[in-house]
Design an enzyme around this catalytic site. Structure first.
Site, PDB file in Angstrom:
ATOM      1  N   ARG A 104     -15.622  18.400 -20.366  1.00  0.00           N
ATOM      2  CA  ARG A 104     -15.529  20.165 -19.564  1.00  0.00           C
ATOM      3  C   ARG A 104     -14.566  21.307 -19.769  1.00  0.00           C
ATOM      4  O   ARG A 104     -13.759  20.662 -20.649  1.00  0.00           O
ATOM      5  CB  ARG A 104     -15.648  20.090 -18.590  1.00  0.00           C
ATOM      6  CG  ARG A 104     -14.026  19.405 -17.464  1.00  0.00           C
ATOM      7  CD  ARG A 104     -13.642  20.477 -17.480  1.00  0.00           C
ATOM      8  NE  ARG A 104     -12.111  19.832 -16.314  1.00  0.00           N
ATOM      9  CZ  ARG A 104     -11.122  19.860 -17.261  1.00  0.00           C
ATOM     10  NH1 ARG A 104     -10.953  20.673 -18.889  1.00  0.00           N
ATOM     11  NH2 ARG A 104      -9.824  19.516 -17.341  1.00  0.00           N
TER      12      ARG A 104
ATOM     13  N   LYS B 170     -12.089  23.940 -18.824  1.00  0.00           N
ATOM     14  CA  LYS B 170     -11.227  23.750 -17.966  1.00  0.00           C
ATOM     15  C   LYS B 170     -11.910  24.982 -16.920  1.00  0.00           C
ATOM     16  O   LYS B 170     -11.464  26.067 -17.822  1.00  0.00           O
ATOM     17  CB  LYS B 170      -9.618  24.236 -18.034  1.00  0.00           C
ATOM     18  CG  LYS B 170      -9.161  23.691 -16.445  1.00  0.00           C
ATOM     19  CD  LYS B 170      -7.397  23.918 -16.938  1.00  0.00           C
ATOM     20  CE  LYS B 170      -6.482  23.103 -15.994  1.00  0.00           C
ATOM     21  NZ  LYS B 170      -6.474  21.411 -15.855  1.00  0.00           N
TER      22      LYS B 170
ATOM     23  N   SER C 159       1.141   9.461  -6.530  1.00  0.00           N
ATOM     24  CA  SER C 159      -0.692   9.366  -5.975  1.00  0.00           C
ATOM     25  C   SER C 159      -0.866   8.282  -6.187  1.00  0.00           C
ATOM     26  O   SER C 159      -2.170   8.130  -4.555  1.00  0.00           O
ATOM     27  CB  SER C 159      -1.178  10.827  -6.365  1.00  0.00           C
ATOM     28  OG  SER C 159      -1.369  10.522  -7.865  1.00  0.00           O
TER      29      SER C 159
ATOM     30  N   GLU D 134      -7.789  17.242 -24.984  1.00  0.00           N
ATOM     31  CA  GLU D 134      -7.173  16.085 -23.139  1.00  0.00           C
ATOM     32  C   GLU D 134      -8.018  14.386 -23.067  1.00  0.00           C
ATOM     33  O   GLU D 134      -9.082  15.312 -22.840  1.00  0.00           O
ATOM     34  CB  GLU D 134      -6.266  16.358 -22.225  1.00  0.00           C
ATOM     35  CG  GLU D 134      -5.305  15.143 -21.701  1.00  0.00           C
ATOM     36  CD  GLU D 134      -5.415  15.506 -20.035  1.00  0.00           C
ATOM     37  OE1 GLU D 134      -4.229  16.628 -19.482  1.00  0.00           O
ATOM     38  OE2 GLU D 134      -6.247  15.841 -19.234  1.00  0.00           O
TER      39      GLU D 134
ATOM     40  N   ALA E 282      -9.921   8.757  -8.924  1.00  0.00           N
ATOM     41  CA  ALA E 282      -9.418   9.857  -9.138  1.00  0.00           C
ATOM     42  C   ALA E 282     -10.375  10.857  -8.392  1.00  0.00           C
ATOM     43  O   ALA E 282      -9.563  12.015  -8.519  1.00  0.00           O
ATOM     44  CB  ALA E 282      -8.875   9.705 -10.939  1.00  0.00           C
TER      45      ALA E 282
ATOM     46  N   HIS F 197      -9.155  13.352  -6.179  1.00  0.00           N
ATOM     47  CA  HIS F 197      -9.021  14.760  -6.689  1.00  0.00           C
ATOM     48  C   HIS F 197      -9.995  16.334  -5.605  1.00  0.00           C
ATOM     49  O   HIS F 197      -9.575  17.655  -5.025  1.00  0.00           O
ATOM     50  CB  HIS F 197     -10.309  14.672  -7.748  1.00  0.00           C
ATOM     51  CG  HIS F 197     -10.203  16.317  -8.981  1.00  0.00           C
ATOM     52  ND1 HIS F 197     -11.037  17.719  -8.775  1.00  0.00           N
ATOM     53  CD2 HIS F 197      -9.344  16.890  -9.612  1.00  0.00           C
ATOM     54  CE1 HIS F 197     -10.231  18.224  -9.354  1.00  0.00           C
ATOM     55  NE2 HIS F 197      -9.249  17.919 -10.136  1.00  0.00           N
TER      56      HIS F 197
HETATM   57  P1  0O2 Z   1      -8.165  18.914 -13.675  1.00  0.00           P
HETATM   58  O1  0O2 Z   1      -8.835  19.925 -12.246  1.00  0.00           O
HETATM   59  O2  0O2 Z   1      -8.708  17.805 -13.419  1.00  0.00           O
HETATM   60  O3  0O2 Z   1      -8.112  20.278 -14.053  1.00  0.00           O
HETATM   61  P2  0O2 Z   1       2.707  18.447 -17.237  1.00  0.00           P
HETATM   62  O4  0O2 Z   1       2.625  19.254 -18.043  1.00  0.00           O
HETATM   63  O5  0O2 Z   1       2.457  16.875 -18.576  1.00  0.00           O
HETATM   64  O6  0O2 Z   1       3.595  17.943 -17.190  1.00  0.00           O
HETATM   65  P3  0O2 Z   1       0.408  18.114 -16.809  1.00  0.00           P
HETATM   66  O7  0O2 Z   1      -0.273  19.087 -17.546  1.00  0.00           O
HETATM   67  O8  0O2 Z   1      -0.307  18.064 -14.704  1.00  0.00           O
HETATM   68  O9  0O2 Z   1       1.392  17.405 -16.517  1.00  0.00           O
HETATM   69  O10 0O2 Z   1      -0.797  16.687 -16.899  1.00  0.00           O
HETATM   70  P4  0O2 Z   1      -1.192  15.148 -16.516  1.00  0.00           P
HETATM   71  O11 0O2 Z   1      -0.280  15.064 -15.346  1.00  0.00           O
HETATM   72  O12 0O2 Z   1      -0.967  14.557 -17.353  1.00  0.00           O
HETATM   73  O13 0O2 Z   1      -2.322  15.436 -15.999  1.00  0.00           O
HETATM   74  C1  0O2 Z   1      -3.041  16.480 -16.323  1.00  0.00           C
HETATM   75  C2  0O2 Z   1      -4.419  15.984 -15.410  1.00  0.00           C
HETATM   76  O14 0O2 Z   1      -4.713  13.947 -15.021  1.00  0.00           O
HETATM   77  C3  0O2 Z   1      -4.986  16.414 -14.322  1.00  0.00           C
HETATM   78  O15 0O2 Z   1      -5.288  17.950 -14.610  1.00  0.00           O
HETATM   79  C4  0O2 Z   1      -5.878  15.529 -13.596  1.00  0.00           C
HETATM   80  O16 0O2 Z   1      -6.832  15.708 -14.665  1.00  0.00           O
HETATM   81  C5  0O2 Z   1      -5.713  14.454 -14.014  1.00  0.00           C
HETATM   82  N1  0O2 Z   1      -4.706  13.862 -12.956  1.00  0.00           N
HETATM   83  C6  0O2 Z   1      -3.195  13.183 -12.658  1.00  0.00           C
HETATM   84  N2  0O2 Z   1      -2.643  13.598 -11.775  1.00  0.00           N
HETATM   85  C7  0O2 Z   1      -3.440  13.313 -10.926  1.00  0.00           C
HETATM   86  C8  0O2 Z   1      -3.621  12.572  -9.244  1.00  0.00           C
HETATM   87  O17 0O2 Z   1      -2.563  12.090  -8.640  1.00  0.00           O
HETATM   88  N3  0O2 Z   1      -4.841  12.660  -9.348  1.00  0.00           N
HETATM   89  C9  0O2 Z   1      -5.747  12.453  -9.975  1.00  0.00           C
HETATM   90  N4  0O2 Z   1      -7.481  12.582  -8.921  1.00  0.00           N
HETATM   91  N5  0O2 Z   1      -5.664  13.474 -11.119  1.00  0.00           N
HETATM   92  C10 0O2 Z   1      -4.749  13.602 -11.757  1.00  0.00           C
HETATM   93  P5  0O2 Z   1      -5.390  18.937 -13.151  1.00  0.00           P
HETATM   94  O18 0O2 Z   1      -4.997  19.991 -14.377  1.00  0.00           O
HETATM   95  O19 0O2 Z   1      -4.017  18.504 -12.448  1.00  0.00           O
HETATM   96  O20 0O2 Z   1      -6.501  18.731 -12.943  1.00  0.00           O
HETATM   97  P1  0O2 Z   2     -16.085  19.152 -10.410  1.00  0.00           P
HETATM   98  O1  0O2 Z   2     -17.157  19.133  -8.557  1.00  0.00           O
HETATM   99  O2  0O2 Z   2     -15.280  19.404 -10.812  1.00  0.00           O
HETATM  100  O3  0O2 Z   2     -16.539  17.363 -11.292  1.00  0.00           O
HETATM  101  P2  0O2 Z   2     -24.403  16.513 -20.362  1.00  0.00           P
HETATM  102  O4  0O2 Z   2     -22.602  16.594 -21.281  1.00  0.00           O
HETATM  103  O5  0O2 Z   2     -25.280  17.625 -20.465  1.00  0.00           O
HETATM  104  O6  0O2 Z   2     -24.922  15.550 -20.298  1.00  0.00           O
HETATM  105  P3  0O2 Z   2     -22.542  17.943 -18.538  1.00  0.00           P
HETATM  106  O7  0O2 Z   2     -22.914  18.792 -16.886  1.00  0.00           O
HETATM  107  O8  0O2 Z   2     -22.255  19.616 -19.494  1.00  0.00           O
HETATM  108  O9  0O2 Z   2     -23.004  16.647 -18.915  1.00  0.00           O
HETATM  109  O10 0O2 Z   2     -20.429  17.977 -17.761  1.00  0.00           O
HETATM  110  P4  0O2 Z   2     -20.453  15.906 -18.249  1.00  0.00           P
HETATM  111  O11 0O2 Z   2     -20.209  16.004 -18.931  1.00  0.00           O
HETATM  112  O12 0O2 Z   2     -21.479  15.462 -17.146  1.00  0.00           O
HETATM  113  O13 0O2 Z   2     -19.453  16.103 -16.753  1.00  0.00           O
HETATM  114  C1  0O2 Z   2     -18.971  17.584 -16.404  1.00  0.00           C
HETATM  115  C2  0O2 Z   2     -17.821  16.837 -14.926  1.00  0.00           C
HETATM  116  O14 0O2 Z   2     -16.848  15.595 -15.703  1.00  0.00           O
HETATM  117  C3  0O2 Z   2     -17.199  18.160 -14.513  1.00  0.00           C
HETATM  118  O15 0O2 Z   2     -17.534  18.488 -13.135  1.00  0.00           O
HETATM  119  C4  0O2 Z   2     -15.845  17.443 -15.010  1.00  0.00           C
HETATM  120  O16 0O2 Z   2     -15.464  17.898 -13.424  1.00  0.00           O
HETATM  121  C5  0O2 Z   2     -15.532  16.170 -15.218  1.00  0.00           C
HETATM  122  N1  0O2 Z   2     -14.539  16.166 -16.370  1.00  0.00           N
HETATM  123  C6  0O2 Z   2     -15.285  15.461 -17.833  1.00  0.00           C
HETATM  124  N2  0O2 Z   2     -14.436  15.731 -17.808  1.00  0.00           N
HETATM  125  C7  0O2 Z   2     -13.135  15.851 -18.083  1.00  0.00           C
HETATM  126  C8  0O2 Z   2     -12.039  16.420 -18.460  1.00  0.00           C
HETATM  127  O17 0O2 Z   2     -11.514  15.489 -19.774  1.00  0.00           O
HETATM  128  N3  0O2 Z   2     -11.063  16.785 -17.392  1.00  0.00           N
HETATM  129  C9  0O2 Z   2     -11.324  16.791 -16.399  1.00  0.00           C
HETATM  130  N4  0O2 Z   2     -10.460  17.684 -15.348  1.00  0.00           N
HETATM  131  N5  0O2 Z   2     -12.664  16.920 -15.562  1.00  0.00           N
HETATM  132  C10 0O2 Z   2     -13.649  16.374 -16.506  1.00  0.00           C
HETATM  133  P5  0O2 Z   2     -18.080  19.113 -12.373  1.00  0.00           P
HETATM  134  O18 0O2 Z   2     -19.444  19.250 -12.738  1.00  0.00           O
HETATM  135  O19 0O2 Z   2     -17.577  20.770 -13.675  1.00  0.00           O
HETATM  136  O20 0O2 Z   2     -17.560  19.054 -11.105  1.00  0.00           O
END
Ligand code: 0O2
Ligand code: 0O2
Length: 225
Positions: free
Chosen positions: A44, A46, A116, A141, A153, A157
């Site tokens: 995805r 962001k 966590s 990433e 996770a 999340h």
């Molecule tokens: P989202 O919604 O997934 O995009 P840093 O700058 O390295 O100190 P940063 O940038 O937060 O810190 O990087 P880090 O800690 O390596 O984590 C980046 C991503 O890892 C997060 O993105 C989450 O996707 C996942 N992640 C890290 N810690 C946790 C956790 O405790 N629980 C869950 N569920 N996921 C985690 P985002 O932007 O926080 O969120």
């Molecule tokens: P939510 O509730 O935010 O999790 P396709 O390629 O068509 O098969 P599509 O639908 O484009 O698939 O997307 P895909 O590849 O199945 O994955 C999208 C979902 O995976 C998103 O959920 C993201 O949350 C999650 N995701 C995948 N990779 C990452 C990643 O590297 N970092 C983070 N933070 N999330 C990731 P939704 O749909 O946005 O819902």
């Protein structure tokens, strides 16, 4: 085209390209009748509200800029899910060998889990996107984790959305316990990895055999139609 749309376009392209490439790796293992260390791949870009939150957290102005591109390493995010913990190392090794991306950092949250309870292996890589204005290198990433780590996770999340990170103590304790249970599940599965993979190979061969119809042992294991 809006400024953000223009800024995010190469990230979208990178996610689309890498999803195809990583899914292709899985396909190649299948074609060669080998057990794939990759179970499935998602990706995805962001969403803007999350970019806004993170830029605020990091004290970076919320505007398309080189600084934002450099300091937010997960604007383009890919996830590679594995069946077994050992597969993660295999996948990381495959990524290190690739010539279409350059790894700039690795974060091992498996040996060093987060407070966590979060476990995953993160690879930050520079990926060149070909655009009509020439090549543009962006950061991506790649999160590599087992299905159990991913399950935990995803749940944590969504709970984070509800509690905005401020979990009641009881919930936090239970989540940490659940993370350990997920890890024990991974360890247990690793112990019978060989048997699981043999069964999976048997299942897919059986399922794909012409004229055969899968039926469970309970039904007498009949394969005739
Ligand atoms: P989202 O919604 O997934 O995009 P840093 O700058 O390295 O100190 P940063 O940038 O937060 O810190 O990087 P880090 O800690 O390596 O984590 C980046 C991503 O890892 C997060 O993105 C989450 O996707 C996942 N992640 C890290 N810690 C946790 C956790 O405790 N629980 C869950 N569920 N996921 C985690 P985002 O932007 O926080 O969120
Ligand atoms: P939510 O509730 O935010 O999790 P396709 O390629 O068509 O098969 P599509 O639908 O484009 O698939 O997307 P895909 O590849 O199945 O994955 C999208 C979902 O995976 C998103 O959920 C993201 O949350 C999650 N995701 C995948 N990779 C990452 C990643 O590297 N970092 C983070 N933070 N999330 C990731 P939704 O749909 O946005 O819902």
């Amino acid at each position: 085209m809006g400024q953000w749309e223009q800024f995010l376009a190469p990230y979208k392209q990178a996610v689309d390209e890498l999803k195809v490439k990583f899914r292709g790796m899985r396909g190649q293992f299948e074609t060669e009748n080998q057990n794939s260390p990759i179970e499935f791949v998602t990706g995805r870009v962001k969403p803007l509200p999350s970019i806004y939150d993170k830029s605020l957290e990091k004290g970076i102005p919320f505007e398309p800029s080189d600084r934002l591109a450099h300091e937010l390493q997960d604007i383009a995010g890919l996830r590679m899910m594995c069946q077994f913990v050992d597969d993660i190392e295999t996948v990381v090794h495959l990524l290190r060998q690739r010539r279409d991306l350059h790894i700039v950092e690795e974060k091992d949250y498996i040996s060093h889990k987060k407070q966590s309870g979060y476990r995953s292996y993160h690879v930050i890589a520079e990926y060149p996107v070909q655009t009509i204005d020439g090549e543009k290198k962006i950061l991506v990433e790649i999160q590599i984790r087992t299905l159990a780590m991913n399950f935990w996770a995803s749940i944590e999340h969504s709970m984070n959305y509800k509690y905005k990170g401020a979990f009641p103590e009881e919930i936090q304790r239970r989540l940490q316990g659940a993370a350990e249970a997920a890890f024990r599940l991974d360890e247990e599965m690793s112990l019978i990895r060989h048997e699981i993979q043999e069964a999976q190979a048997y299942f897919s061969e059986f399922k794909e055999a012409p004229g055969s119809r899968f039926s469970s042992k309970r039904e007498g294991g009949r394969t005739d139609a």
